[in-house]
Enzyme design. Structure first.
Site, short mmCIF file in Angstrom:
data_model
loop_
_atom_site.label_atom_id
_atom_site.label_comp_id
_atom_site.label_asym_id
_atom_site.label_seq_id
_atom_site.Cartn_x
_atom_site.Cartn_y
_atom_site.Cartn_z
NE ARG A 5 -4.12 -1.62 2.01
CZ ARG A 5 -5.24 -1.59 2.67
NH1 ARG A 5 -5.47 -0.63 3.52
NH2 ARG A 5 -6.16 -2.51 2.47
NE ARG A 22 -16.40 -0.27 3.61
CZ ARG A 22 -15.07 -0.17 3.61
NH1 ARG A 22 -14.35 -1.02 2.92
NH2 ARG A 22 -14.49 0.79 4.29
#
Ligand SMILES: [Zn+2]
Length: 217
Positions: free
Chosen positions: A90, A129
Site C-alpha cells: 500500500r 458497507r
C-alpha cells in the site's frame, strides 16, 4: 508454473471478491493482509495489540508490522507455488520491503493487476458497507451480507456503518488512496508488470474482465 500476483485497487472496486475467485480458479492462496491482521487482533497477539487501534480507525498499519505478518504467511508451504496479495503493498516502502522479501527466496512478482472503478460506482457500493465492531470484518448489504442481520459471521459482534463510509468521507478517502497509490502504479507500470481491469460493471462481468487481463500467465 508459479504465479506471484498483486491485486491493487481502491476501496469499493471489488478487489477482495475478485481475488477470492481468481485464487480458487488458479488454486493459489488468497493472502489478504487485512485478514491476517484481523486474525492477530482477534487472537490478541502482540502484533494484534499494536495494530488494533489503526485498524479500527481505518488507518494504515505500520509498514514493518504488516510486512512481518505477511512474511510469516509467505513462509508457509502453500505459498511456494504462488499467491495473490490483496491489500499489500500500500506504500512505496512496502513495495520495497516486498521486493526484498521475494529476492531473499530468489523470486519476483509476475503480474500486478490494477482493479479500478469510477468514484460514482465506488460511492454506491461503499454506502452499503458495514463493519464488525469487534473484529473489524467488512460486509456489504448487497454483495456480501452477514448470515444473521446486523451480526458478524465470525465473532457475532455488532455491525455498524463507519463514519468514513459516508459520501464526503469516501471522496476524501479516494483522493488519499489515489495520491498514495499513484507512485506504486507508475513503478509497476515501468517494470512492465501492470495490467488494468475495469470493474464498473456487475460482479460477473468484472470477473470476466479480470480473467481476460490475466490471460497468458
Ligand atoms: Zn466480527
Amino acid at each position: 508454473m508459479t504465479k506471484r500476483l498483486v491485486f491493487l485497487g481502491p476501496p469499493g472496486a471489488g478487489k477482495g471478491t475478485i481475488a477470492n475467485r481468481i485464487a480458487a480458479k488458479f488454486n493459489l492462496p488468497h493472502i489478504s493482509t487485512g485478514d491476517l491482521l484481523r486474525k492477530e487482533v482477534a487472537a490478541e497477539t502482540e502484533v494484534g495489540k499494536k495494530a488494533k487501534g489503526e485498524m479500527l480507525r481505518g488507518e494504515l498499519v505500520n509498514d514493518e508490522l504488516v510486512t512481518a505478518v505477511l512474511r510469516k504467511r509467505l513462509s508457509q508451504g502453500d505459498a511456494a507455488k504462488g499467491f495473490i496479495l490483496d491489500g499489500y503493498p500500500r506504500t512505496m516502502k512496502q513495495v520495497e520491503l516486498l521486493e526484498n522479501a521475494l529476492k531473499e527466496i530468489g523470486e519476483k512478482l509476475d503480474v500486478v493487476l490494477h482493479i479500478d472503478a469510477s468514484q460514482k460506482t465506488i460511492i454506491k457500493r461503499l454506502s452499503n458497507r458495514r463493519q464488525c465492531k469487534r473484529c473489524g470484518k467488512l460486509y456489504n448489504l448487497v454483495s456480501l451480507p452477514p448470515k444473521n442481520k446486523g451480526r458478524c459471521d465470525v465473532c457475532q459482534g455488532e455491525l455498524f456503518q463507519r463514519k468514513d463510509d459516508e459520501q464526503e468521507a469516501i471522496k476524501k478517502r479516494l483522493q488519499a488512496y489515489g495520491q498514495r497509490t499513484k507512485p506504486i502504479i507508475s513503478y509497476y507500470k515501468e517494470k512492465g508488470l501492470l495490467r488494468e481491469v475495469d470493474c464498473n460493471g456487475e460482479i460477473e462481468e468484472n470477473l470476466l474482465n479480470a480473467e481476460e487481463a490475466l490471460k497468458g500467465i
